[in-house]
Write a protein that holds these residues in place. Structure first.
Motif, PDB file in Angstrom:
ATOM      1  N   ARG A  25       6.988  -0.588  -2.095  1.00 22.99           N
ATOM      2  CA  ARG A  25       5.724   0.149  -2.219  1.00 22.99           C
ATOM      3  C   ARG A  25       5.485   0.984  -0.969  1.00 22.99           C
ATOM      4  O   ARG A  25       5.640   0.508   0.151  1.00 22.99           O
ATOM      5  CB  ARG A  25       4.554  -0.813  -2.416  1.00 22.99           C
ATOM      6  CG  ARG A  25       3.168  -0.146  -2.481  1.00 22.99           C
ATOM      7  CD  ARG A  25       2.107  -1.238  -2.546  1.00 22.99           C
ATOM      8  NE  ARG A  25       0.756  -0.717  -2.665  1.00 22.99           N
ATOM      9  CZ  ARG A  25      -0.060  -0.478  -1.637  1.00 22.99           C
ATOM     10  NH1 ARG A  25       0.370  -0.660  -0.395  1.00 22.99           N
ATOM     11  NH2 ARG A  25      -1.297  -0.051  -1.843  1.00 22.99           N
ATOM     12  N   ARG A  57     -10.242   2.010  -1.232  1.00 22.05           N
ATOM     13  CA  ARG A  57      -9.299   1.314  -0.354  1.00 22.05           C
ATOM     14  C   ARG A  57      -9.396   1.908   1.034  1.00 22.05           C
ATOM     15  O   ARG A  57      -9.481   3.131   1.219  1.00 22.05           O
ATOM     16  CB  ARG A  57      -7.878   1.364  -0.907  1.00 22.05           C
ATOM     17  CG  ARG A  57      -7.018   2.469  -0.408  1.00 22.05           C
ATOM     18  CD  ARG A  57      -5.548   2.278  -0.685  1.00 22.05           C
ATOM     19  NE  ARG A  57      -4.866   3.553  -0.461  1.00 22.05           N
ATOM     20  CZ  ARG A  57      -3.618   3.674  -0.011  1.00 22.05           C
ATOM     21  NH1 ARG A  57      -2.907   2.602   0.232  1.00 22.05           N
ATOM     22  NH2 ARG A  57      -3.086   4.864   0.178  1.00 22.05           N
ATOM     23  N   ARG A  93       2.919   3.014   1.411  1.00 22.13           N
ATOM     24  CA  ARG A  93       1.501   2.912   1.786  1.00 22.13           C
ATOM     25  C   ARG A  93       0.672   4.125   1.398  1.00 22.13           C
ATOM     26  O   ARG A  93      -0.380   3.992   0.768  1.00 22.13           O
ATOM     27  CB  ARG A  93       1.394   2.691   3.301  1.00 22.13           C
ATOM     28  CG  ARG A  93      -0.018   2.646   3.860  1.00 22.13           C
ATOM     29  CD  ARG A  93      -0.009   2.836   5.362  1.00 22.13           C
ATOM     30  NE  ARG A  93       0.438   4.188   5.725  1.00 22.13           N
ATOM     31  CZ  ARG A  93       0.909   4.516   6.933  1.00 22.13           C
ATOM     32  NH1 ARG A  93       1.028   3.600   7.867  1.00 22.13           N
ATOM     33  NH2 ARG A  93       1.269   5.760   7.180  1.00 22.13           N
ATOM     34  N   LEU A 117     -10.141   5.229  -5.533  1.00 23.28           N
ATOM     35  CA  LEU A 117      -9.026   5.049  -6.462  1.00 23.28           C
ATOM     36  C   LEU A 117      -9.462   5.353  -7.896  1.00 23.28           C
ATOM     37  O   LEU A 117     -10.656   5.444  -8.187  1.00 23.28           O
ATOM     38  CB  LEU A 117      -8.489   3.623  -6.364  1.00 23.28           C
ATOM     39  CG  LEU A 117      -8.060   3.182  -4.952  1.00 23.28           C
ATOM     40  CD1 LEU A 117      -7.543   1.756  -4.985  1.00 23.28           C
ATOM     41  CD2 LEU A 117      -7.018   4.121  -4.388  1.00 23.28           C
ATOM     42  N   ASP A 175      -2.447  -2.328   3.914  1.00 25.52           N
ATOM     43  CA  ASP A 175      -2.964  -0.961   4.043  1.00 25.52           C
ATOM     44  C   ASP A 175      -3.906  -0.857   5.234  1.00 25.52           C
ATOM     45  O   ASP A 175      -3.890   0.119   5.983  1.00 25.52           O
ATOM     46  CB  ASP A 175      -3.726  -0.548   2.775  1.00 25.52           C
ATOM     47  CG  ASP A 175      -2.813  -0.319   1.580  1.00 25.52           C
ATOM     48  OD1 ASP A 175      -1.596  -0.148   1.791  1.00 25.52           O
ATOM     49  OD2 ASP A 175      -3.327  -0.308   0.445  1.00 25.52           O
ATOM     50  N   MET A 194       1.024   4.852  -2.537  1.00 25.75           N
ATOM     51  CA  MET A 194       0.969   3.637  -3.361  1.00 25.75           C
ATOM     52  C   MET A 194       2.008   3.645  -4.478  1.00 25.75           C
ATOM     53  O   MET A 194       1.954   2.845  -5.416  1.00 25.75           O
ATOM     54  CB  MET A 194      -0.437   3.413  -3.948  1.00 25.75           C
ATOM     55  CG  MET A 194      -1.489   3.131  -2.886  1.00 25.75           C
ATOM     56  SD  MET A 194      -3.093   2.655  -3.574  1.00 25.75           S
ATOM     57  CE  MET A 194      -3.591   4.200  -4.332  1.00 25.75           C
ATOM     58  N   TYR A 220      -1.663  -6.260  -0.634  1.00 29.43           N
ATOM     59  CA  TYR A 220      -1.431  -4.825  -0.439  1.00 29.43           C
ATOM     60  C   TYR A 220      -2.568  -4.207   0.369  1.00 29.43           C
ATOM     61  O   TYR A 220      -2.346  -3.423   1.300  1.00 29.43           O
ATOM     62  CB  TYR A 220      -1.333  -4.112  -1.790  1.00 29.43           C
ATOM     63  CG  TYR A 220      -0.004  -4.239  -2.494  1.00 29.43           C
ATOM     64  CD1 TYR A 220       1.186  -4.403  -1.791  1.00 29.43           C
ATOM     65  CD2 TYR A 220       0.059  -4.175  -3.890  1.00 29.43           C
ATOM     66  CE1 TYR A 220       2.397  -4.504  -2.448  1.00 29.43           C
ATOM     67  CE2 TYR A 220       1.274  -4.277  -4.564  1.00 29.43           C
ATOM     68  CZ  TYR A 220       2.438  -4.438  -3.835  1.00 29.43           C
ATOM     69  OH  TYR A 220       3.645  -4.543  -4.493  1.00 29.43           O
ATOM     70  N   ARG A 221      -3.811  -4.554   0.010  1.00 31.08           N
ATOM     71  CA  ARG A 221      -4.971  -3.982   0.711  1.00 31.08           C
ATOM     72  C   ARG A 221      -4.978  -4.393   2.179  1.00 31.08           C
ATOM     73  O   ARG A 221      -5.332  -3.616   3.051  1.00 31.08           O
ATOM     74  CB  ARG A 221      -6.269  -4.450   0.031  1.00 31.08           C
ATOM     75  CG  ARG A 221      -6.492  -3.874  -1.342  1.00 31.08           C
ATOM     76  CD  ARG A 221      -6.805  -2.371  -1.273  1.00 31.08           C
ATOM     77  NE  ARG A 221      -6.900  -1.813  -2.610  1.00 31.08           N
ATOM     78  CZ  ARG A 221      -5.868  -1.281  -3.266  1.00 31.08           C
ATOM     79  NH1 ARG A 221      -4.671  -1.223  -2.689  1.00 31.08           N
ATOM     80  NH2 ARG A 221      -6.031  -0.790  -4.479  1.00 31.08           N
ATOM     81  N   GLN A 279       5.612   3.017  -6.256  1.00 35.11           N
ATOM     82  CA  GLN A 279       6.528   1.886  -6.175  1.00 35.11           C
ATOM     83  C   GLN A 279       7.859   2.254  -6.828  1.00 35.11           C
ATOM     84  O   GLN A 279       7.891   3.037  -7.779  1.00 35.11           O
ATOM     85  CB  GLN A 279       5.933   0.664  -6.886  1.00 35.11           C
ATOM     86  CG  GLN A 279       4.608   0.203  -6.291  1.00 35.11           C
ATOM     87  CD  GLN A 279       4.066  -1.039  -6.977  1.00 35.11           C
ATOM     88  OE1 GLN A 279       4.772  -1.685  -7.754  1.00 35.11           O
ATOM     89  NE2 GLN A 279       2.815  -1.381  -6.703  1.00 35.11           N
TER      90      GLN A 279
END
Length: 513
Positions: free
Chosen positions: A480, A399, A482, A393, A457, A485, A453-454, A487
């Motif tokens: 959001r 991630r 996947r 990222l 994912d 990412m 979120y992680r 939104q």
């Protein structure tokens, strides 16, 4: 990162996030047997639903059955499994490990292919856009040398497997200087055959038991019910019978996680056709089944057909659909033209006629059969291998995300209240309770929003919505996506319309029309 390391990470990820557990782990496990966890069983069921509906919903002349695991033992005599269901095995005297001789040789062939691919990759990097791959393959000395060795080995191996010639298989292993991956030595025993069927006793009294087998395939349950289905369903040739069910093989060389197990699940369809038309249908089902795989969006370059060098005793044509796993191209589905072998054998051993009367031809005949057989567990593994992704990222973090096809994802939508107070959990629960009737929707309030979120994912959830204080005022949430990412703010009333079609199995089925 080496492909072997990636595969180890996938295996670890499967356990950490509730996809696959070693069976009986509390008691140190049981070799080559696995359990599917809470997310794994959802993914597995979605794969089965995709296959089942592609067969029985999209084809008016295909119906389904569910036959018993235990069957009359004479069935396995008729099918040839009692006498011919064997693997050629070889032991290394130093490591005390046992291997399939044919797999050792096929791995050696794959090594020549890998050497060729490396030469091509180096040349591509060197010459860039000016690179002519066809010309390079036809003229480069190292490529030609590897190809000559590969083709010679392939021809020799194919000939040896026709018997199979067990002495020749061992000689190939010696001549190719194939070493045991554990001991590193070439101290091999002779090759011998080993029957793969599990047997048990059926009956309550010790003097009145009979030997029965755990079925090594689901196909025979279809063949012995072929006439029942044809008559009760008034089916006309051509027609098919589909089935999903467990099968059992005493694999001595079980390996590569869930790729080769002793207890596994199959999705099989037997398609009965008029004799003389089988090759036409064989070609049609090859095309149909490849289209089914590629509709998942994993890229055509990751699939290939592999025609069999050695045909089974019942077949006049056979091919595999192979998928590019981290450990090479491997079979996920077999397509076979089984001729009339199975029905003829069951007619012979049962002493009962199971011929089909064709009203158009005004005569009876034994239909020919085209089989499509796909391993659920291998399909599951191919989906996991392609979907697993580690992304760097912008903030320097990494991630881990499963980029699963949305219709196969265990959870379609996660609803996350920003805080566990101020009425946000209650509003989030309202959304879950409304949408859970349409697709698998989960509620998650533990940890920071970033950690949640992680977590989503990592299990492949395609959509998350965050409920915040503004939601209570404007009835909107933050949606959001996947994979990107990204939104966006959307109305709660729009969520079902935005998500439902994209996560439905129907969205995959429409690609097959």
């Amino acid at each position: 990162m080496a492909q072997e390391d990636i595969f180890k990470k996938i295996v670890s990820h499967c356990k950490e996030y509730g996809f696959v557990f070693p069976s009986s782990e509390l008691y140190d496990g049981l070799g080559a047997v696995y359990d599917y966890g809470q997310n794994g069983v959802e993914l597995k069921n979605n794969i089965k639903e995709y296959w089942w509906k592609s067969m029985v919903l999209l084809h008016e002349n295909i119906v389904g059955i569910d036959s018993a695991i235990f069957m009359h033992p004479t069935i396995w005599k008729a099918s040839g499994h009692v006498d011919a269901f064997n693997d050629p095995l070889i032991d290394n005297r130093d490591s005390k490990k046992r291997y399939r001789a044919d797999v050792l040789i096929e791995d050696q062939i794959a090594k020549y292919d890998e050497k060729i691919e490396k030469e091509v990759a180096k040349a591509k990097k060197r010459f860039g856009d000016a690179f002519d791959e066809a010309q390079f393959m036809a003229t480069n000395a190292r490529v030609l040398e590897h190809k000559q060795k590969r083709d010679a080995l392939h021809e020799r191996y194919a000939k040896a497997m026709q018997g199979p010639n067990l002495e020749e298989l061992k000689q190939i292993i010696i001549d190719e200087e194939i070493v045991d991956p554990i001991s590193g030595t070439k101290n091999w025993t002779d090759v011998r055959q080993f029957n793969l069927m599990f047997s048990t006793e059926m009956g309550s009294a010790s003097d009145a038991t009979s030997k029965v087998y755990l079925r090594p395939e689901t196909a025979q349950g279809i063949f012995v019910n072929y006439l029942n289905v044809q008559k009760t369903g008034r089916m006309k040739i051509p027609f098919g019978i589909a089935q999903i069910g467990k099968a059992f093989r005493n694999e001595i060389v079980a390996r590569q996680f869930i790729f080769r197990m002793r207890e596994f699940e199959q999705m099989e369809m037997q398609f009965f056709v008029k004799p003389g038309t089988e090759m036409e249908w064989f070609a049609k089902w090859k095309e149909t089944r490849m289209k089914w795989h590629q509709a998942l969006g994993f890229g055509a370059e990751n699939y290939r057909f592999h025609d069999h060098d050695k045909l089974a005793h019942y077949a006049n044509a056979a091919t595999d659909i192979e998928f590019k796993m981290p450990f090479g191209f491997k079979e996920v589905e077999g397509i076979h033209s089984r001729t009339d072998y199975d029905l003829t054998q069951h007619e012979k051993f049962s002493g009962k006629s199971i011929k089909y009367f064709d009203p158009q031809e005004n005569k009876s005949y034994t239909p020919y059969d085209i089989e499509t057989s796909i391993g659920v567990d291998r399909m599951f593994l191919s989906v996991m291998c392609h979907s697993y992704c580690e992304e760097k990222l912008e903030n320097g973090e990494t991630r881990v995300v499963l980029k699963l096809p949305a219709p196969l994802a265990p959870v379609k939508l996660a609803v996350l209240p920003l805080l566990k107070k101020d009425g946000l959990p209650e509003k989030a629960r309202e959304i879950v309770n409304d949408l859970k009737f349409h697709f698998n929707t989960h509620y998650d309030e533990k940890d920071t929003i970033g950690k949640r979120y992680r977590r989503q994912d990592a299990i492949g959830t395609p959509y998350c919505v965050t409920v915040d204080h503004d939601t209570l005022k404007d009835n909107c949430v933050t949606l959001r996506f996947r994979d990107t990412m990204e939104q966006e703010r959307v109305s709660i009333d729009q969520l079902r319309d935005i998500i439902e079609d994209k996560v439905s199995i129907s969205s995959l089925l429409k690609k097959l029309q």
